[in-house]
Design an enzyme around this catalytic site. Sequence first.
Site, PDB file in Angstrom:
ATOM      1  N   HIS A  82       0.855  -1.184   0.000  1.00 31.78           N
ATOM      2  CA  HIS A  82       0.000   0.000   0.000  1.00 31.78           C
ATOM      3  C   HIS A  82       0.885   1.225   0.000  1.00 31.78           C
ATOM      4  CE1 HIS A  82      -3.765   2.174   0.686  1.00 31.78           C
ATOM      5  NE2 HIS A  82      -3.005   3.027   1.349  1.00 31.78           N
ATOM      6  N   ASP A 161     -14.585   3.671   6.924  1.00 29.78           N
ATOM      7  CA  ASP A 161     -13.481   4.473   6.381  1.00 29.78           C
ATOM      8  C   ASP A 161     -13.942   5.289   5.190  1.00 29.78           C
ATOM      9  OD1 ASP A 161     -10.686   5.319   6.020  1.00 29.78           O
ATOM     10  OD2 ASP A 161     -10.913   4.234   4.137  1.00 29.78           O
ATOM     11  N   ARG A 168     -13.450  13.718   6.098  1.00 31.37           N
ATOM     12  CA  ARG A 168     -12.153  14.331   6.430  1.00 31.37           C
ATOM     13  C   ARG A 168     -11.625  15.156   5.266  1.00 31.37           C
ATOM     14  NH1 ARG A 168      -8.829   9.472   7.103  1.00 31.37           N
ATOM     15  NH2 ARG A 168      -7.108  10.910   7.384  1.00 31.37           N
ATOM     16  N   SER A 183      -7.158   4.550   8.898  1.00 33.41           N
ATOM     17  CA  SER A 183      -7.823   4.460   7.603  1.00 33.41           C
ATOM     18  C   SER A 183      -7.142   3.396   6.733  1.00 33.41           C
ATOM     19  CB  SER A 183      -7.773   5.844   6.937  1.00 33.41           C
ATOM     20  OG  SER A 183      -8.024   5.766   5.569  1.00 33.41           O
ATOM     21  N   LYS A 187      -8.496  -0.872   6.154  1.00 30.20           N
ATOM     22  CA  LYS A 187      -8.811  -1.430   4.828  1.00 30.20           C
ATOM     23  C   LYS A 187      -7.967  -2.671   4.566  1.00 30.20           C
ATOM     24  CE  LYS A 187      -8.165   2.651   2.989  1.00 30.20           C
ATOM     25  NZ  LYS A 187      -8.270   4.031   2.603  1.00 30.20           N
TER      26      LYS A 187
HETATM   27  N1  URA Z   1      -4.814   7.141   2.319  1.00 36.64           N
HETATM   28  C1  URA Z   1      -5.831   6.522   2.976  1.00 36.64           C
HETATM   29  O1  URA Z   1      -6.262   5.441   2.590  1.00 36.64           O
HETATM   30  N2  URA Z   1      -6.352   7.113   4.067  1.00 36.64           N
HETATM   31  C2  URA Z   1      -5.922   8.300   4.540  1.00 36.64           C
HETATM   32  O2  URA Z   1      -6.433   8.765   5.533  1.00 36.64           O
HETATM   33  C3  URA Z   1      -4.867   8.948   3.851  1.00 36.64           C
HETATM   34  C4  URA Z   1      -4.319   8.333   2.731  1.00 36.64           C
END
Ligand code: URA
Length: 435
Positions: A82, A161, A168, A183, A187
């Site tokens: 990621h 999220d 946000r 966040s 995931k």
């Molecule tokens: N990427 C994400 O998935 N979440 C965030 O809060 C910031 C970057």
Amino acid sequence: MRMVDLIAKKRNGEALSRDEIRFFIEGYTNGTIPDYQASAFTMAVCFRGMTPDETAALTMAMADSGDRLEFPDLIGARADKHSTGGVGDKTTLVVAPIVAACGVKVAKMSGRGLGHTGGTTDKLSAIPGFRTDLSTDEIVSVVRGCGLCVAGSTAELAPADKKLYALRDVTATVDSIPLIAASIMSKKIAAGAQNLVLDVKTGSGAFMKRSSDARALAKTMVEIGKRQGLRVTALITNMDAPLGYAVGNTLEVIEAVQTLQGIGPEDLTELCIELAAQMLLLCEQGTLEECRSKAKHALYSGLALERLIWMVSAQGGDSSVITDTSLFRKSRCFRSIKARSDGYIRRIDAEKCGTAAMLLGAGRRTKDDVIHLAAGLVLDVKPGSAIRSGDRIATLFSENEDAFADAVNVLGDAFEVSDVAPKPIPMVIDSISNV
Ligand code: URA
């Protein structure tokens, strides 16, 4: 429990219990807690932070807010990656095929871009017919067949999220280490990650502009992984200048293919090899040096490119554009930018490059904007390049002539020129692991 009391508690700098955090996440996901209370809460977190226990509780409450992806054991060792988001970051398109070619499965859930940063599902949508909206069964079947799959996240995966991130984004509460960490990790946990490499970007094009913040974010995510039994390595990497030369969806797919042909940009190739090697290392495929050699062999032998072609076909895409990238649809209009003086490129501000690409139509200003897949820009230079006045330093592509005026201004400001060559910044700045 009342949400107003939890907001006051966080505003006063106190730590919330696991149950209080679950109350917030469950209530916000099912709609009983309104956006205005959630915004006050996230703003209080931005100012007061969260303890490691609170951050872990927030992550797990968000991971549990929807479905969990489960992979049958017979799928074998699986690695995931990621990136915290950057400009010109097409690493997934190169790294996932390399790792799969080395015999480790990759089932990756990716997202769309927003603002100046790009998203992998947008890049993949540049391939005619390519589907990212796969069911869990389809993901498993694609991984079984070709060893890798890159799909979009489903609505049922960590829905808390999705709701919270959208909030946000419009309430200036993205920039918070516990909120970003929860966040991302929620995931990944919901998507069933086991061996996870995080590419934590730092520099002008990243969420974390300072490397100390990037390190703190990396440490937080590695710690969350440890508590949940995930093997996690985070690389802190340079996102001060765009990665590679191309920014924009089709343009980036073409650059990823060139990289898999062994003729890609040096910075992108180096980072992809390192990310792939770290994924292989987490999956116990040898020492780090052996994993680097395996990754290089997969890339330079063409085996990784074969995997990408295989995955594109398995996900409904037209793989002829990968075997012959001249078949990709091009933008109608283009413009170039020329150097105004002699010297060396000192900096190329990645955020400005990302914004220029967005203005050209490659990205979204709001989440409902339609993107133009062929739009974007290609740089001719990197920090350190020697230039003469009048040299072309970038080419911009758009469907729309009117987009050039603003984009040329923004991109023109991205270049800093000096009389002496700048000191190179390493691509990989640091690494943190729980293994
Ligand atoms: N990427 C994400 O998935 N979440 C965030 O809060 C910031 C970057």
